[in-house]
Write a protein that holds these residues in place. Structure first.
Motif: not given
Length: 91
Positions: A59-60, A71-74, A82-84
């Motif tokens: 993941q990144y 906005i932070f996207q994992i 997009v996991m989170k």
């Protein structure tokens, strides 16, 4: 004769209900797939490498600033989903 017409009309109505049910199931599946694909879209197609951080080998994290929101996207590397997502609004 009346019984035969009644049975034929009931069979036709039952067939129409079955066809309507199949169509509703197909639309439901496509709607669900479309809703899931909208959730898993990445914000930026042009990723700024200064705003990308590797979390682990799978993941990144991507940071984006839009208007008054950060906005932070994992994101999963293999599936690119997009996991989170965390949204912080500026005050």
């Amino acid at each position: 004769m009346l019984k035969k017409k009644l049975l034929v009309s009931l069979v036709i109505i039952q067939g129409l209900l079955i066809i309507a049910g199949i169509i509703a199931i197909i639309f439901g599946v496509f709607y669900k797939m479309n809703a899931n694909s909208n959730l898993s879209k990445i914000l930026n197609e042009n990723i700024d490498l200064k705003e990308v951080y590797l979390i682990n080998e799978n993941q990144y994290q991507q940071k984006s600033i839009l208007d008054d929101k950060v906005i932070f996207q994992i994101i999963d590397i293999e599936s690119n989903k997009v996991m989170k997502e965390i949204i912080i609004e500026k005050n």
